[in-house]
Scaffold this active site. Structure first.
Site, PDB file in Angstrom:
ATOM      1  N   GLU A 117     -67.658 178.711  88.731  1.00 57.34           N
ATOM      2  CA  GLU A 117     -66.659 178.047  89.577  1.00 57.34           C
ATOM      3  C   GLU A 117     -65.365 177.799  88.815  1.00 57.34           C
ATOM      4  OE1 GLU A 117     -69.112 174.786  90.856  1.00 57.34           O
ATOM      5  OE2 GLU A 117     -68.786 173.697  88.992  1.00 57.34           O
ATOM      6  N   GLY A 157     -61.374 177.366  88.221  1.00 58.12           N
ATOM      7  CA  GLY A 157     -60.233 176.856  88.974  1.00 58.12           C
ATOM      8  C   GLY A 157     -58.946 177.342  88.328  1.00 58.12           C
ATOM      9  N   TYR A 212     -52.160 164.764  79.416  1.00 60.04           N
ATOM     10  CA  TYR A 212     -52.936 165.529  78.418  1.00 60.04           C
ATOM     11  C   TYR A 212     -52.075 166.064  77.277  1.00 60.04           C
ATOM     12  CZ  TYR A 212     -56.149 166.008  82.434  1.00 60.04           C
ATOM     13  OH  TYR A 212     -56.970 165.786  83.512  1.00 60.04           O
ATOM     14  N   CYS A 230     -38.866 156.850  86.201  1.00 58.68           N
ATOM     15  CA  CYS A 230     -38.498 155.667  85.446  1.00 58.68           C
ATOM     16  C   CYS A 230     -39.581 155.414  84.402  1.00 58.68           C
ATOM     17  CB  CYS A 230     -38.384 154.515  86.423  1.00 58.68           C
ATOM     18  SG  CYS A 230     -37.146 153.386  85.917  1.00 58.68           S
ATOM     19  N   GLU A 231     -39.665 156.286  83.432  1.00 58.49           N
ATOM     20  CA  GLU A 231     -40.767 156.275  82.471  1.00 58.49           C
ATOM     21  C   GLU A 231     -40.308 157.110  81.279  1.00 58.49           C
ATOM     22  OE1 GLU A 231     -43.757 154.964  84.031  1.00 58.49           O
ATOM     23  OE2 GLU A 231     -44.678 154.933  82.061  1.00 58.49           O
TER      24      GLU A 231
HETATM   25  N1  PLP Z   1     -66.448 172.778  87.972  1.00 56.72           N
HETATM   26  C1  PLP Z   1     -66.433 171.494  87.592  1.00 56.72           C
HETATM   27  C2  PLP Z   1     -67.643 170.686  87.825  1.00 56.72           C
HETATM   28  C3  PLP Z   1     -65.302 170.936  86.994  1.00 56.72           C
HETATM   29  O1  PLP Z   1     -65.303 169.654  86.627  1.00 56.72           O
HETATM   30  C4  PLP Z   1     -64.160 171.750  86.808  1.00 56.72           C
HETATM   31  C5  PLP Z   1     -62.951 171.211  86.167  1.00 56.72           C
HETATM   32  O2  PLP Z   1     -62.959 170.393  85.327  1.00 56.72           O
HETATM   33  C6  PLP Z   1     -64.210 173.087  87.224  1.00 56.72           C
HETATM   34  C7  PLP Z   1     -65.356 173.565  87.804  1.00 56.72           C
HETATM   35  C8  PLP Z   1     -63.052 174.006  87.069  1.00 56.72           C
HETATM   36  O3  PLP Z   1     -62.693 174.151  85.752  1.00 56.72           O
HETATM   37  P1  PLP Z   1     -61.499 175.120  85.354  1.00 56.72           P
HETATM   38  O4  PLP Z   1     -60.354 174.778  86.203  1.00 56.72           O
HETATM   39  O5  PLP Z   1     -61.279 174.826  83.928  1.00 56.72           O
HETATM   40  O6  PLP Z   1     -61.986 176.515  85.559  1.00 56.72           O
END
Ligand code: PLP
Length: 464
Positions: A314, A316, A358, A385-386
């Site tokens: 999975e 992202g 981060y 404002c930071e």
């Molecule tokens: N799956 C889980 C449970 C996550 O917490 C995250 C992101 O932290 C992801 C998938 C996606 O990770 P990335 O965007 O690094 O591929």
């Protein structure tokens, strides 16, 4: 000149070679369809970025459809190549959840990982079929669990409270509840501590030392249809060994499950592949990452004499991160002799909270003067404002003036999805670009949107 996609994708395309054929390191971080046009301006998806800002306003998220679709296909094709059994890539929509992005992931054959009722609702509204939806979360509300059950998506159970709740409900529901179990694998990654989730001291997932108890519980609740095991070890990871180790650990869990008569068909190894934010970043390509994971699972299953499970992952960031840039308009600047020059833009930590959260490092280009020599090192400040609202501490750019369009690269992941209305700034619009066409995918918020949820009790009301 062959350029390298920020996520490590080999594009094989020629882009941003200017009249001298030079491609600067920053240019190599741009989306796949990026080029410099005859007016010396940045073009993405066949659209002039400076014109897009005039049309859609500033700041503006610009998503390159080609880059997003290419990354989806590279994941899918790599699994087809290296994993003969069945597999499914899920898009971790926490990286950017909206209808258009979910719809593209779905069109490309990906499922979606969601972490809240809101993300689940978005994916369902985008037309994603529930059998390709997986709900995560370390503290899902009862409402979220009910929505998941009613819609038929898979629940990735994170803890005892949730497992017991579902166990109690399962007898009164007329169909089995499809679940996976999330475990904490105890694998550390050399990444930022806040996004490191796989070590044992984590709020996510069951402690693997409790695995016997968890499997025993599940095996006593026949209406809990436990189809798989899940683990995620962190994000923005460049090393491949942690995922290889994870594969070995997960196959051992699989083996143990069979001792409880559980028929676990799916292993989900999470996401985490890093992307290039700067020229110093060197992540593996999507294909290399998938190959490494698939080989490790196959090796571990062969060693334990287990049938190959359906393999899920999975990602992202490595799907959406490189596909988007954020265009800002330059405003005020301030030079402190002998110290630094601040160049301020019209957004900041509300549209990209990663630098302040981060200490993430980004690169930028000036879209309306792409070939101008980068002769100045300045600090790109947001408008909040930071004092800490700094988007880029050291950006080497051509000298800029008010009105210039500064484009921050690789902003697709965890920018819009973590955006806020801090200082009551309206969230920017987003467009998706392809073949010279730009379509709005997120409307710019207005001042009216900002007070939409506000309530003014009658006794506080004064005539305006
Ligand atoms: N799956 C889980 C449970 C996550 O917490 C995250 C992101 O932290 C992801 C998938 C996606 O990770 P990335 O965007 O690094 O591929």
């Amino acid at each position: 000149m062959v350029s390298t996609h920020p996520a490590g994708v080999q594009s094989g395309r020629q882009y941003l070679a200017n009249s001298t054929g030079a491609v600067s390191p920053n240019q190599q971080l741009l989306p796949l369809s990026a080029r410099i046009n005859n007016s010396d301006r940045l073009e993405i998806g066949g659209c002039d970025v400076t014109t897009l800002v005039q049309q859609f306003g500033s700041p503006l998220y610009i998503v390159d459809e080609d880059t997003l679709r290419t990354a989806c296909r590279q994941y899918r094709e790599a699994f087809q190549k290296y994993y003969p059994g069945s597999s499914q890539v899920l898009y971790a929509s926490k990286a950017w959840s909206c209808l258009a992005v979910c719809a593209i992931a779905h069109q490309e054959g990906l499922g979606i990982d969601v972490v809240s009722g809101g993300e689940l609702y978005t994916a369902l509204q985008a037309g994603v079929s529930p059998d390709k939806l997986y709900l995560h979360g370390n503290n899902k509300s009862l409402e979220e669990l009910k929505l998941a059950i009613d819609s038929g998506c898979t629940i990735v159970v994170d803890n005892w409270y949730e497992l017991q709740t579902l166990g109690n409900w399962s007898s009164s529901i007329d169909h089995p509840i499809r679940i996976m179990l999330r475990l904490t694998p105890g694998i550390e990654c050399h990444t930022h501590e806040y996004i490191r989730t796989g070590h044992l001291d984590s709020k996510f997932g069951f402690d693997p030392n409790e695995l016997d108890k968890v499997f025993a519980f599940v095996s006593q609740h026949s209406a809990l249809n436990c189809v798989g095991l899940h683990a995620h070890i962190g994000s923005q990871i460049f090393e491949q060994q942690p995922h290889r180790d994870l594969a070995g650990v997960m196959v051992q869990w699989l083996d143990k499950a069979s001792g409880y008569g559980l028929h676990i068909e799916e292993l989900n190894v999470g996401g985490g592949l890093g992307i290039r934010y700067t020229e110093a970043d060197d992540p593996p390509s999507i294909e290399a990452w998938v190959k490494g994971v698939c080989e490790a699972i196959k090796d571990a299953c062969a060693a334990q004499q287990l049938a190959l499970p359906k393999l899920l992952c999975e990602p992202g960031r490595s799907l959406i991160g490189a596909a988007c840039v954020t265009a800002y308009t330059v405003g005020a600047s301030k030079t402190i002799p002998g110290i630094r020059t601040y160049v301020a833009v019209d957004g900041g930590m509300s549209d990209n909270p990663r630098p302040i959260t981060y200490q993430s490092v980004y690169r930028a280009v000036v879209a309306n003067k792409m070939s101008a020599p980068a002769t100045q090192t300045v600090t790109i400040a947001g408008k909040h404002c930071e004092s800490g609202d700094i988007l880029i501490k050291e950006a080497t750019l051509p000298p800029s003036q008010p009105g210039d369009i500064l484009v921050v690269l690789a902003t697709g992941a965890y920018n819009y999805s973590m955006a806020s209305n801090y200082n009551r700034l309206a969230r920017p619009a987003a467009v998706i670009v392809k073949d010279g066409e730009a379509n709005l995918i997120l409307r710019r918020e207005t001042y009216q949107d900002l007070i939409r949820q506000d309530c003014l009790p009658a006794r506080l009301s004064t005539e305006v």
